[in-house]
Design an enzyme around this catalytic site. Structure first.
Site, PDB file in Angstrom:
ATOM      1  N   LEU A   1       0.810  -1.216   0.000  1.00 38.23           N
ATOM      2  CA  LEU A   1       0.000   0.000   0.000  1.00 38.23           C
ATOM      3  C   LEU A   1       0.844   1.266   0.000  1.00 38.23           C
ATOM      4  O   LEU A   1       0.403   2.310  -0.474  1.00 38.23           O
ATOM      5  CB  LEU A   1      -0.929   0.014   1.214  1.00 38.23           C
ATOM      6  CG  LEU A   1      -2.001  -1.079   1.289  1.00 38.23           C
ATOM      7  CD1 LEU A   1      -2.741  -1.000   2.615  1.00 38.23           C
ATOM      8  CD2 LEU A   1      -2.973  -0.964   0.124  1.00 38.23           C
TER       9      LEU A   1
ATOM     10  N   HIS B   1     -21.754   2.364  14.634  1.00 40.81           N
ATOM     11  CA  HIS B   1     -22.910   1.477  14.472  1.00 40.81           C
ATOM     12  C   HIS B   1     -24.087   1.884  15.355  1.00 40.81           C
ATOM     13  O   HIS B   1     -25.211   2.060  14.884  1.00 40.81           O
ATOM     14  CB  HIS B   1     -22.525   0.032  14.813  1.00 40.81           C
ATOM     15  CG  HIS B   1     -21.586  -0.601  13.829  1.00 40.81           C
ATOM     16  ND1 HIS B   1     -21.568  -0.264  12.500  1.00 40.81           N
ATOM     17  CD2 HIS B   1     -20.648  -1.567  13.982  1.00 40.81           C
ATOM     18  CE1 HIS B   1     -20.648  -0.990  11.883  1.00 40.81           C
ATOM     19  NE2 HIS B   1     -20.087  -1.775  12.753  1.00 40.81           N
TER      20      HIS B   1
END
Length: 491
Positions: free
Chosen positions: A91, A243
């Site tokens: 990455l 959440h």
């Protein structure tokens, strides 16, 4: 919704990681099986493995056999596999992105100005990917590219703002898809319909009839192989800030003017802006944290959090958090919202519980504590269902009542469950942002929990423990406003 053609490439960074393996690849396969992926859509797996395409396809087949079970079909797999290319690279390695751009620019793929970049990587790696994409020639001037980022978005309000500023250097807000897979779950989406399409429900969905709201996301499992991330984040950042706060907004929001993405998200932001700020000196009366110790889960002895692999032995990271919030607006003033989440609890369960007030006159019982209140229970997982608990006369000569349960489930026996990522990935491909999080939602959610983050950072040693396999510490009950409030552990 999008205008113009859909994406021609879907690039998965971290394609061999846990998220891609268990969620993204099976969901994309199922979308292909359902005929929902365009014929020209190419999938590119980006990972560090020193593999050729043949190695990747062997891995892909094993993953799909394991995670789709009886749904695996050889003919569909072969069609799905032909969509793939594989790019090996780190990455942080700019050269890897040049290889990626070469792959995306192959003549057989044709010109492409609409690419989905899915960051199935650690949040700490987000900006390495975005910066290297820009160096390789991808930025806001190139078509309608979309970038999908997982939660958590930042570690506190300052880091969230910084990350957003960095993302916006290369991508407009309309190109950024902040994903929260709970918003893709059927029960959560059905809550919109349950509330706003039923005259029976919406008139009583307010402080005049509702006593309190509970939102629980309990996990039987531990941290698995996520210690490197989890020991830095904890349950507050990992679950509650995103959440559970999203579930709170869906329960509490006003009816939107339309189902347009911004209309929906405007109403959710209004809820977050209305949450009563928690004074720093009152944090311990509004939030509670704990960490699991050794115990028994499912008949099996499991270690405590500090004994998990790669966890610091002196760690005070919370694996359980409970909090109380008030939404100070006309609809909800004075109604407590109790939020709870934790790992190594008695069983895995996600539940929204709406408890109603007692009737103004108790005709059938002598005392208030002898009659159970009415509830609406919305189970998100493991079962997707809705129940309403009411009183009815018990058969017999006496006038006595008992609780009966009305099943308001929406799924027929022949209808299988819908994986949340399947819904959300299709929305990314189609350009529908309704179930994705706008940055002002992220920012206001951090504002709500920021006093808790700051206070707990000043008191790192004040962490209770609870035996694994239980519902958490009894001390969490101190958050309740009244003695007759108690956690619902069943749906």
């Amino acid at each position: 919704m999008q205008t113009g053609p859909g994406p021609c490439h879907f690039v998965i960074f971290g394609a061999t990681g846990h998220l891609a393996t268990t969620k993204l690849l099976p969901a994309l396969y199922q979308l292909d099986a359902a005929g929902r992926l365009g014929e020209d859509l190419r999938l590119v797996a980006f990972a560090r493995r020193d593999w050729r395409l043949e190695d990747w396809l062997q891995h892909l087949e094993l993953v799909l056999q394991q995670h789709t079970g009886p749904g695996f079909d050889r003919a569909i797999y072969e069609r799905f596999a032909r969509r793939f290319d594989f790019v090996e690279g780190d990455l942080r390695e700019p050269e890897a992105y040049r290889r990626l751009m070469d792959e995306l620019g192959k003549p057989r793929m044709g010109a492409c100005e609409n690419i989905v970049f899915y960051l199935a990587v650690r949040p700490a790696d987000f900006m390495d990917v975005v910066d290297n994409l820009n160096r390789a020639g991808i930025n806001r001037k190139h078509g309608r590219h979309r970038i999908v980022v997982e939660k958590p978005f930042g570690e506190d309000i300052e880091s969230a703002r910084l990350l957003n500023t960095q993302l916006h250097k290369y991508f407009d807000e309309e190109q950024v898809y902040r994903i929260d897979h709970y918003l893709g779950k059927e029960t959560v989406q059905n809550l919109f319909v349950f509330r706003f399409a039923n005259t029976l429900i919406e008139p009583v969905w307010n402080r005049n009839f509702i006593d309190h709201v509970q939102i629980t996301v309990a996990e039987e499992g531990g941290i698995g192989r996520r210690a490197g991330y989890y020991d830095r984040a904890g349950a507050l950042r990992d679950m509650l800030q995103n959440h559970l706060m999203q579930l709170l907004t869906v329960v509490a929001m006003e009816p939107p003017a339309s189902l347009d993405a911004d209309a929906l998200r405007d109403e959710k932001v209004k809820v977050l802006r209305s949450i009563r700020p928690i004074p720093v000196d009152a944090v311990n009366g509004h939030a509670f944290r704990a960490q699991y110790a050794a115990g028994t889960v499912g008949g099996r002895e499991v270690p405590g959090y500090r004994d998990e692999s790669d966890v610091r032995r002196e760690s005070t990271t919370e694996t359980f958090v409970a909090a109380k919030f008030y939404v100070d607006n006309w609809r909800w003033r004075g109604v407590p919202f109790y939020l709870r989440t934790g790992k190594r609890l008695a069983r895995s369960m996600s539940l929204i519980g709406i408890r109603f007030r007692h009737p103004p006159q108790l005709l059938f019982h002598d005392a208030c504590d002898r009659i159970d209140p009415n509830w609406i229970l919305l189970s998100i997982q493991p079962a997707e269902c809705m129940h309403i608990e009411l009183h009815a006369k018990r058969p017999g000569l006496e006038i006595d009542t008992r609780v009966v349960r009305l099943n308001a489930s929406y799924r027929h026996e022949t209808e299988g469950p819908m994986e949340a990522y399947k819904t959300l990935l299709l929305d990314v491909i189609e350009g529908d942002r309704s179930l994705f999080i706008r940055f002002d939602e992220v920012e206001w959610a951090w504002r709500v929990v920021d006093p808790i983050v700051r206070q707990w950072a000043r008191e790192p040693l004040l962490v209770h423990t609870y035996p694994a396999g239980t519902w958490g510490p009894e001390e969490a009950n101190r958050l309740f406003d009244r003695e007759d409030h108690a956690w619902r552990n069943d749906a």
